[in-house]
Design a protein around this motif. Sequence first.
Motif, PDB file in Angstrom:
ATOM      1  N   THR A  54     -93.546  47.501  81.693  1.00 55.31           N
ATOM      2  CA  THR A  54     -92.350  46.679  81.495  1.00 55.31           C
ATOM      3  C   THR A  54     -92.029  46.478  80.021  1.00 55.31           C
ATOM      4  O   THR A  54     -90.856  46.478  79.625  1.00 55.31           O
ATOM      5  CB  THR A  54     -92.521  45.315  82.178  1.00 55.31           C
ATOM      6  N   ARG A  58     -88.567  48.401  78.509  1.00 52.36           N
ATOM      7  CA  ARG A  58     -87.488  47.481  78.127  1.00 52.36           C
ATOM      8  C   ARG A  58     -87.246  47.467  76.625  1.00 52.36           C
ATOM      9  O   ARG A  58     -86.215  46.977  76.171  1.00 52.36           O
ATOM     10  CB  ARG A  58     -87.799  46.070  78.616  1.00 52.36           C
ATOM     11  N   TYR A 108     -87.124  46.355  84.762  1.00 52.46           N
ATOM     12  CA  TYR A 108     -86.345  45.117  84.827  1.00 52.46           C
ATOM     13  C   TYR A 108     -86.516  44.438  86.182  1.00 52.46           C
ATOM     14  O   TYR A 108     -86.630  43.207  86.274  1.00 52.46           O
ATOM     15  CB  TYR A 108     -84.867  45.416  84.570  1.00 52.46           C
ATOM     16  N   ASN A 158     -79.097  43.128  87.555  1.00 52.86           N
ATOM     17  CA  ASN A 158     -79.659  44.452  87.269  1.00 52.86           C
ATOM     18  C   ASN A 158     -78.819  45.561  87.892  1.00 52.86           C
ATOM     19  O   ASN A 158     -78.645  46.636  87.305  1.00 52.86           O
ATOM     20  CB  ASN A 158     -81.095  44.532  87.793  1.00 52.86           C
TER      21      ASN A 158
END
Length: 229
Positions: A54, A58, A108, A158
């Motif tokens: 993650t 990101r 996400y 998202n």
Amino acid sequence: MFLHGYGPLLLAGTWVTIKLAVLSLSASFVLGLAGAAAKLSPNPVFSRLGTLYTTLIRAVPDLVLMLLLFYGIQILLNDATDLMNVDQIDIDPFVAGVITLGFIYGAYFAETFRGAFLAVPRGQLEAGFAYGMSSWRVFIRIMFPQMMRFALPGIGNNWQVMVKATALVSIIGLADVVKASQDAGRSSLQFFFFTLTAGAVYLGITTLSNLGLLWLEKRYSTGVRRAVL
């Protein structure tokens, strides 16, 4: 003539965009659940892998990841086929788009699901186990429905971002609505008009998506008492 004769081209591109978005959503949903489970796992190896996934994904722009994954994997495949002396394997742009977007937005979704899982009261899960339910039944009957209620706002956000991010696949040669509008604009010398048309298509997709998300929010909020102000 409607859309100066480029209507079929734009419709085909719109259909490609919708398929790409839906399949990418499915992939990112599964990866998101796996990533959230990894981050919440008591096993430090899984937890660190989930955090690495993650954090790294990101932090890197979507366009950079799209180019790295598509061309990087293609280069690896070319090297492998050369080494084995077999015919070159070309990555299908549609498959590459689904995998790349799913991989990116899975990070996400993982954070969205992690927060939603933590929001479910532990007492209800303990009650399910005390009632004799298996771990899988507790997840399906208790955890998942309540998690979805907390996660839906984030899922909707998202999804909206992912729909717009499908425009990135035009750089790897996929004939989505953006590429179709660019081709139509160059051929007709009305680039601005067809760019607005592509924008209208995305607006239509997201508007219809909002209606579906509102229905899901009502569905998963059934039986929930609202606060009285």
